[in-house]
Scaffold this active site. Sequence first.
Site, PDB file in Angstrom:
ATOM      1  N   TYR A  78      32.544  50.234  38.401  1.00 51.10           N
ATOM      2  CA  TYR A  78      32.423  49.804  37.458  1.00 51.10           C
ATOM      3  C   TYR A  78      33.408  50.156  36.368  1.00 51.10           C
ATOM      4  CZ  TYR A  78      30.420  48.022  32.963  1.00 51.10           C
ATOM      5  OH  TYR A  78      30.256  47.546  31.492  1.00 51.10           O
TER       6      TYR A  78
HETATM    7  N1  LIG Z   1      25.592  44.948  28.795  1.00 49.64           N
HETATM    8  C1  LIG Z   1      25.830  46.065  28.341  1.00 49.64           C
HETATM    9  O1  LIG Z   1      25.125  47.011  28.144  1.00 49.64           O
HETATM   10  C2  LIG Z   1      27.324  46.415  28.108  1.00 49.64           C
HETATM   11  C3  LIG Z   1      27.688  47.954  27.668  1.00 49.64           C
HETATM   12  C4  LIG Z   1      29.005  48.179  27.554  1.00 49.64           C
HETATM   13  C5  LIG Z   1      30.026  47.300  27.462  1.00 49.64           C
HETATM   14  N2  LIG Z   1      29.818  45.848  28.096  1.00 49.64           N
HETATM   15  C6  LIG Z   1      30.936  45.320  28.335  1.00 49.64           C
HETATM   16  O2  LIG Z   1      30.830  43.567  27.804  1.00 49.64           O
HETATM   17  C7  LIG Z   1      31.122  42.798  28.455  1.00 49.64           C
HETATM   18  C8  LIG Z   1      30.212  41.775  28.732  1.00 49.64           C
HETATM   19  O3  LIG Z   1      29.231  42.425  29.455  1.00 49.64           O
HETATM   20  P1  LIG Z   1      27.663  41.809  29.634  1.00 49.64           P
HETATM   21  O4  LIG Z   1      26.673  42.912  30.117  1.00 49.64           O
HETATM   22  O5  LIG Z   1      27.334  40.881  28.656  1.00 49.64           O
HETATM   23  O6  LIG Z   1      28.063  40.672  30.913  1.00 49.64           O
HETATM   24  P2  LIG Z   1      27.325  39.433  31.317  1.00 49.64           P
HETATM   25  O7  LIG Z   1      25.849  39.513  30.536  1.00 49.64           O
HETATM   26  O8  LIG Z   1      27.235  39.440  32.887  1.00 49.64           O
HETATM   27  O9  LIG Z   1      27.970  38.281  30.714  1.00 49.64           O
HETATM   28  C9  LIG Z   1      29.275  38.352  31.179  1.00 49.64           C
HETATM   29  C10 LIG Z   1      29.875  36.804  30.833  1.00 49.64           C
HETATM   30  O10 LIG Z   1      31.214  36.872  31.398  1.00 49.64           O
HETATM   31  C11 LIG Z   1      31.136  35.411  32.261  1.00 49.64           C
HETATM   32  N3  LIG Z   1      31.909  35.731  33.282  1.00 49.64           N
HETATM   33  C12 LIG Z   1      31.867  36.465  34.244  1.00 49.64           C
HETATM   34  N4  LIG Z   1      32.677  36.409  35.312  1.00 49.64           N
HETATM   35  C13 LIG Z   1      33.647  35.278  34.764  1.00 49.64           C
HETATM   36  C14 LIG Z   1      34.781  34.655  35.056  1.00 49.64           C
HETATM   37  N5  LIG Z   1      35.592  35.195  36.514  1.00 49.64           N
HETATM   38  N6  LIG Z   1      35.360  33.956  34.512  1.00 49.64           N
HETATM   39  C15 LIG Z   1      34.871  33.402  33.227  1.00 49.64           C
HETATM   40  N7  LIG Z   1      33.845  34.078  32.748  1.00 49.64           N
HETATM   41  C16 LIG Z   1      33.058  34.921  33.435  1.00 49.64           C
HETATM   42  C17 LIG Z   1      29.747  35.077  32.442  1.00 49.64           C
HETATM   43  O11 LIG Z   1      29.675  33.846  32.592  1.00 49.64           O
HETATM   44  P3  LIG Z   1      28.309  33.178  33.180  1.00 49.64           P
HETATM   45  O12 LIG Z   1      27.165  33.380  32.229  1.00 49.64           O
HETATM   46  O13 LIG Z   1      28.599  31.657  33.398  1.00 49.64           O
HETATM   47  O14 LIG Z   1      27.943  33.979  34.428  1.00 49.64           O
HETATM   48  C18 LIG Z   1      29.080  35.691  31.282  1.00 49.64           C
HETATM   49  O15 LIG Z   1      29.012  34.757  30.138  1.00 49.64           O
HETATM   50  C19 LIG Z   1      31.629  43.585  29.802  1.00 49.64           C
HETATM   51  O16 LIG Z   1      33.218  43.718  29.675  1.00 49.64           O
HETATM   52  C20 LIG Z   1      31.113  44.855  29.779  1.00 49.64           C
HETATM   53  O17 LIG Z   1      31.676  45.784  30.469  1.00 49.64           O
HETATM   54  C21 LIG Z   1      28.596  45.652  28.188  1.00 49.64           C
END
Ligand SMILES: NC(=O)c1ccc[n+]([C@@H]2O[C@H](COP(=O)([O-])OP(=O)(O)OC[C@H]3O[C@@H](n4cnc5c(N)ncnc54)[C@H](OP(=O)(O)O)[C@@H]3O)[C@@H](O)[C@H]2O)c1
Length: 210
Positions: free
Chosen positions: A47
Site C-alpha cells: 500500500y
Molecule cells: N482513508 C484513510 O484513512 C486515508 C489515510 C491516509 C491517506 N489516504 C489517502 O486518501 C486517498 C483516498 O483514500 P480513501 O480511504 O478515501 O479511499 P476510498 O474511500 O476507497 O475512496 C477512493 C476513491 O477513489 C475512487 N477510485 C478508486 N479507484 C479508481 C479508479 N481506478 N478510477 C477512478 N476513481 C477511482 C473510488 O471510487 P468509487 O467510490 O467509485 O469506488 C473512491 O471514490 C488515497 O490516496 C489514500 O491513500 C486515506
Amino acid sequence: MHRFKGSRRGLPRHRVRLVTFSSDYVFGGDKRSPYSEDDLPHPLQVYGITRLAGEHAALATAPEHAVVIRTCGLYGASGATSKGGNFVDGRVAEARAGKTIEMAMEQTVAPTSTDDLSKAVLALLLHPALTPGIYHLVNEGQCSWYELTMAIVQILGLSAKVIPVDRGGKTGAMRRPLYSVLDNRKARHLGVALPPWRDALERYLRRRYG
Ligand SMILES: NC(=O)c1ccc[n+]([C@@H]2O[C@H](COP(=O)([O-])OP(=O)(O)OC[C@H]3O[C@@H](n4cnc5c(N)ncnc54)[C@H](OP(=O)(O)O)[C@@H]3O)[C@@H](O)[C@H]2O)c1
C-alpha cells in the site's frame, strides 16, 4: 483538476493544479517525532509503495501543477468506500452492540477529520504563494488507535470495554509503521492550520450522534 480564476502569484501558467492524495504509510515509523515533507519515505507494505509511486507519478507528470497531500487516519460523513465505513463509526457500532473492543496501542497516528482536511486543502489551493510539491495535512496532535477508541467511547458516554493490545505493528501479514504522525510544517508556514484531533473528533461525534 482545480481551475483558478484570475491571475495569482505562484500559480502555474495554465492556472490549474493537479491535486492528489497520499498517505502517512509512505513512512517506515522509525521516528518518534512528526514526519516532515523532507523526511525520507520508507514504506513497509505494498500500500505504502503504491502511494509513493503515485506521488512520483503526479510530480513527474505535472511538475508545475502537482500538489500532493499526505494525510492520515481519515474519518468523515461519507465514510471510506473501500472499507465499508470509517474507523470512528465502526467503533461506535461495536461499542453500542456491547462488544469488547481490542485495539492497537503500539501504533501512533494523527487521526484526521475529512471536514477539517477539505477546508485545509481548499485554503492551501487558494493561497497565492502555494508552490507545487508535497504537503502534510493532518489534525494536530497524536494518539494510538487505542487512545482514539477510548476518546470515542468517552465523548459519547458509551460503556464499552476497550482493551489495549500490542500486535507489534502487524495486521495479519501486513506491517504497519509504529509511528506515522505527520508535521504540517509547510502548510503552517502558509498560515493553513488544522485543529487538534480530539476537538475534530468531538465535533464529528456530536454532529453525527448528537
Ligand atoms: N482513508 C484513510 O484513512 C486515508 C489515510 C491516509 C491517506 N489516504 C489517502 O486518501 C486517498 C483516498 O483514500 P480513501 O480511504 O478515501 O479511499 P476510498 O474511500 O476507497 O475512496 C477512493 C476513491 O477513489 C475512487 N477510485 C478508486 N479507484 C479508481 C479508479 N481506478 N478510477 C477512478 N476513481 C477511482 C473510488 O471510487 P468509487 O467510490 O467509485 O469506488 C473512491 O471514490 C488515497 O490516496 C489514500 O491513500 C486515506
